[in-house]
Design an enzyme around this catalytic site. Structure first.
Site, PDB file in Angstrom:
ATOM      1  N   PRO A 106     -15.594  15.443  59.333  1.00 44.95           N
ATOM      2  CA  PRO A 106     -16.482  15.809  60.428  1.00 44.95           C
ATOM      3  C   PRO A 106     -17.639  16.707  59.993  1.00 44.95           C
ATOM      4  O   PRO A 106     -17.439  17.800  59.482  1.00 44.95           O
ATOM      5  CB  PRO A 106     -15.559  16.530  61.409  1.00 44.95           C
ATOM      6  CG  PRO A 106     -14.365  16.911  60.627  1.00 44.95           C
ATOM      7  CD  PRO A 106     -14.252  15.960  59.498  1.00 44.95           C
ATOM      8  N   LYS A 152     -21.066  23.082  62.555  1.00 47.17           N
ATOM      9  CA  LYS A 152     -19.834  22.296  62.635  1.00 47.17           C
ATOM     10  C   LYS A 152     -18.764  23.004  63.462  1.00 47.17           C
ATOM     11  O   LYS A 152     -17.641  22.503  63.569  1.00 47.17           O
ATOM     12  CB  LYS A 152     -19.305  22.027  61.224  1.00 47.17           C
ATOM     13  CG  LYS A 152     -20.287  21.261  60.343  1.00 47.17           C
ATOM     14  CD  LYS A 152     -19.835  21.253  58.897  1.00 47.17           C
ATOM     15  CE  LYS A 152     -20.991  20.904  57.979  1.00 47.17           C
ATOM     16  NZ  LYS A 152     -20.659  21.147  56.566  1.00 47.17           N
ATOM     17  N   HIS A 177       1.004  15.064  63.092  1.00 50.06           N
ATOM     18  CA  HIS A 177       0.390  16.335  62.687  1.00 50.06           C
ATOM     19  C   HIS A 177      -0.130  17.129  63.884  1.00 50.06           C
ATOM     20  O   HIS A 177      -1.104  17.864  63.770  1.00 50.06           O
ATOM     21  CB  HIS A 177      -0.722  16.076  61.674  1.00 50.06           C
ATOM     22  CG  HIS A 177      -0.239  15.358  60.456  1.00 50.06           C
ATOM     23  ND1 HIS A 177       0.608  15.937  59.549  1.00 50.06           N
ATOM     24  CD2 HIS A 177      -0.449  14.098  60.012  1.00 50.06           C
ATOM     25  CE1 HIS A 177       0.897  15.065  58.586  1.00 50.06           C
ATOM     26  NE2 HIS A 177       0.267  13.941  58.844  1.00 50.06           N
ATOM     27  N   ARG A 202      -4.574  17.864  57.257  1.00 46.25           N
ATOM     28  CA  ARG A 202      -4.713  18.700  56.060  1.00 46.25           C
ATOM     29  C   ARG A 202      -4.797  20.197  56.378  1.00 46.25           C
ATOM     30  O   ARG A 202      -4.934  21.006  55.464  1.00 46.25           O
ATOM     31  CB  ARG A 202      -5.942  18.256  55.260  1.00 46.25           C
ATOM     32  CG  ARG A 202      -5.786  16.843  54.745  1.00 46.25           C
ATOM     33  CD  ARG A 202      -7.017  16.353  54.024  1.00 46.25           C
ATOM     34  NE  ARG A 202      -7.014  14.893  54.043  1.00 46.25           N
ATOM     35  CZ  ARG A 202      -8.027  14.139  53.629  1.00 46.25           C
ATOM     36  NH1 ARG A 202      -9.117  14.687  53.148  1.00 46.25           N
ATOM     37  NH2 ARG A 202      -7.946  12.832  53.690  1.00 46.25           N
ATOM     38  N   ARG A 240     -34.035  30.819  47.462  1.00 40.53           N
ATOM     39  CA  ARG A 240     -32.798  30.682  46.712  1.00 40.53           C
ATOM     40  C   ARG A 240     -33.088  30.255  45.275  1.00 40.53           C
ATOM     41  O   ARG A 240     -34.133  29.677  44.977  1.00 40.53           O
ATOM     42  CB  ARG A 240     -31.884  29.649  47.389  1.00 40.53           C
ATOM     43  CG  ARG A 240     -31.275  30.168  48.670  1.00 40.53           C
ATOM     44  CD  ARG A 240     -30.526  31.443  48.394  1.00 40.53           C
ATOM     45  NE  ARG A 240     -29.868  31.991  49.559  1.00 40.53           N
ATOM     46  CZ  ARG A 240     -28.616  31.715  49.897  1.00 40.53           C
ATOM     47  NH1 ARG A 240     -27.919  30.863  49.183  1.00 40.53           N
ATOM     48  NH2 ARG A 240     -28.073  32.259  50.943  1.00 40.53           N
ATOM     49  N   ARG A 280     -16.336  17.715  43.984  1.00 45.23           N
ATOM     50  CA  ARG A 280     -16.408  16.518  44.817  1.00 45.23           C
ATOM     51  C   ARG A 280     -17.395  15.574  44.169  1.00 45.23           C
ATOM     52  O   ARG A 280     -17.468  15.506  42.948  1.00 45.23           O
ATOM     53  CB  ARG A 280     -16.777  16.860  46.256  1.00 45.23           C
ATOM     54  CG  ARG A 280     -18.086  17.613  46.409  1.00 45.23           C
ATOM     55  CD  ARG A 280     -18.160  18.367  47.701  1.00 45.23           C
ATOM     56  NE  ARG A 280     -17.299  19.550  47.622  1.00 45.23           N
ATOM     57  CZ  ARG A 280     -17.242  20.477  48.543  1.00 45.23           C
ATOM     58  NH1 ARG A 280     -17.953  20.347  49.625  1.00 45.23           N
ATOM     59  NH2 ARG A 280     -16.492  21.526  48.387  1.00 45.23           N
TER      60      ARG A 280
END
EC number: 3.2.2.23
Length: 306
Positions: free
Chosen positions: A2, A61, A113, A133, A179, A289
Site C-alpha cells: 500500500p 500513507k 491474520h 506481516r 539533500r 529491495r
DNA sequence: CGAATAACCTGTGAGC
DNA sequence: TGCTCACAGGTTATTC
C-alpha cells in the site's frame, strides 16, 4: 504494497462504511498490531469502546479516524487526571506492507491474520484489521490544528503528498535540492514528500526520464518539478484504477483488488521491453529491495549517488 | 541535524 | 519431496 493510492482507496471505503457508527466492542487479537499504543491493548480497547467514528482522514500513507468519545472511557480518566477540553483523539492506522481494513459481516469466519476486530452498536458489519506481516498497526493519539487542519501529533513530521491541493511544490523542490543523496532516496523520505513508495517512485522516475541514483545536489529545479508532477500523475491514475495489486495482500474494504498493476511501465518488469524505447528493463539492488528502470531512457549519471 | 543502515515480520517461490 | 534462502518493503530507532 500500500502506497498513497491504495491507502486512499481504503480511506474512502472506511468513510463510506464505518464513519458515523458507534463502536460497541473492540478485540485486540494480537498485541503487535497496537504496539505503538504505549498504554497497551486494554487501554486501546477501553478508549474506543463507545466512541463514534467521526471522520476518516489521510496524510501520506497514514490514515486516521477522528473519534467522538463522549461516551467512552478516556485514557485520562483511567489515569485519574484532568481531560483537556479541546483535545480530539484519533485512531491512527498504518497498513505497513500487508495491512487491510475490511468491512465484514460478523458471521464471516475470522481471517487467519485477523489482528483487531471492531463491532458496532448498530449491529451492522464489523470493521477488521487484518495484517499478515504485522508491519502495520493501530494506535490512538491526540490531534492538533495546523494551518486550519487537524493533524494527529505523531504525524507532524509527515509532509503533504503531491496530490494534496495544499502541496507546496517549490518548497518540496528546495528541500530535495538541499539533500545530499540520490533522487529516489529523497522521494521515499516522507518528510520531504509523502505517499510515494518503491513502486510509484520507480514509475515517476521512468516517466521523468531520470535515473534513481541521480544526485539531488545537481538536480535542476525543472527536473525535480517534473518528477514530482509525474509522481502526482501516476498516483492519480492508480487511484482511478482502484490501486495496484500483485497478489491478494492489498485489497479495498470489500476485499477487492485494484488493477493498476497492468499499467506499470517498469516496476516488476525486469527484462521486459521498455514501452517507450524497447530496451530491456533492468533491476538493481537498492536499499535491501529493488529499483527498476530503463537503461536507455534513464541513463546512469556520471556522479551517481548509489 | 543529516545520512545511512539495521531491525521488525511472514509467506511465497526458486533452486538444489 | 523437502529443505534453504532470497525476496517482498514502510517506518522507526540507532549510529556515525
Amino acid at each position: 504494497m500500500p502506497e498513497l493510492p491504495e491507502v486512499e482507496v481504503v480511506r474512502r471505503g472506511v468513510a463510506e462504511h464505518a464513519v458515523g457508527r458507534r463502536v460497541s466492542e473492540v478485540e485486540v487479537l494480537h498485541p503487535r498490531a497496537v504496539r505503538r499504543h504505549l498504554p497497551g491493548p486494554a487501554d486501546f480497547e477501553g478508549r474506543l469502546t463507545g466512541a463514534v467514528l467521526a471522520a476518516a482522514r489521510r496524510r501520506g500513507k497514514y490514515l486516521w479516524l477522528e473519534l467522538d468519545e463522549a461516551d467512552s472511557v478516556t485514557g485520562s480518566e483511567l489515569a485519574g487526571t484532568a481531560v483537556q477540553a479541546d483535545a480530539t483523539t484519533a485512531m491512527l492506522v498504518h497498513l505497513g506492507m500487508s495491512g487491510q481494513l475490511l468491512v465484514k459481516d460478523g458471521a464471516a469466519p475470522d481471517e487467519k491474520h485477523l489482528r483487531v476486530r471492531f463491532r458496532f452498536a448498530d449491529g451492522g458489519p464489523e470493521l477488521r484489521f487484518v495484517d499478515q506481516r504485522t508491519f502495520g498497526g493501530l494506535f490512538l493519539a491526540e490531534t492538533v490544528t495546523v494551518d486550519g487542519e487537524s493533524l494527529p501529533v505523531p504525524l507532524s513530521h509527515i509532509g503533504r503528498d503531491p496530490m494534496d491541493p495544499r502541496f507546496d511544490l517549490d518548497a518540496a523542490v528546495s528541500a530535495i535540492q538541499r539533500r545530499r543523496t540520490g533522487i529516489k532516496r529523497a522521494l521515499l523520505d516522507q518528510t520531504l514528500v509523502s505517499g510515494v513508495g518503491n513502486i510509484y517512485a520507480d514509475e515517476a522516475l521512468w516517466r521523468a526520464g531520470l535515473h534513481w541514483a541521480y544526485p539531488t545536489s545537481v538536480l535542476s529545479a525543472a527536473d525535480c518539478r517534473r518528477v514530482l508532477d509525474e509522481a502526482a500523475r501516476v498516483m492519480r491514475a492508480a487511484l482511478a484504477a482502484g490501486g495496484t495489486s500483485f497478489d491478494a495482500l492489498y485489497v479495498n474494504v470489500n476485499g477487492q483488488s485494484g488493477y493498476f498493476d497492468r499499467t506499470l511501465a517498469v516496476y516488476g518488469q525486469e527484462d521486459r521491453p521498455c514501452r517507450r524505447c524497447g530496451a530491456a528493463v533492468r533491476r538493481d539492488p537498492f536499499m535491501n529491495r529493488s529499483s527498476f528502470s530503463c537503461p536507455a531512457c534513464q541513463p546512469v549519471p556520471a556522479d551517481a549517488h548509489f
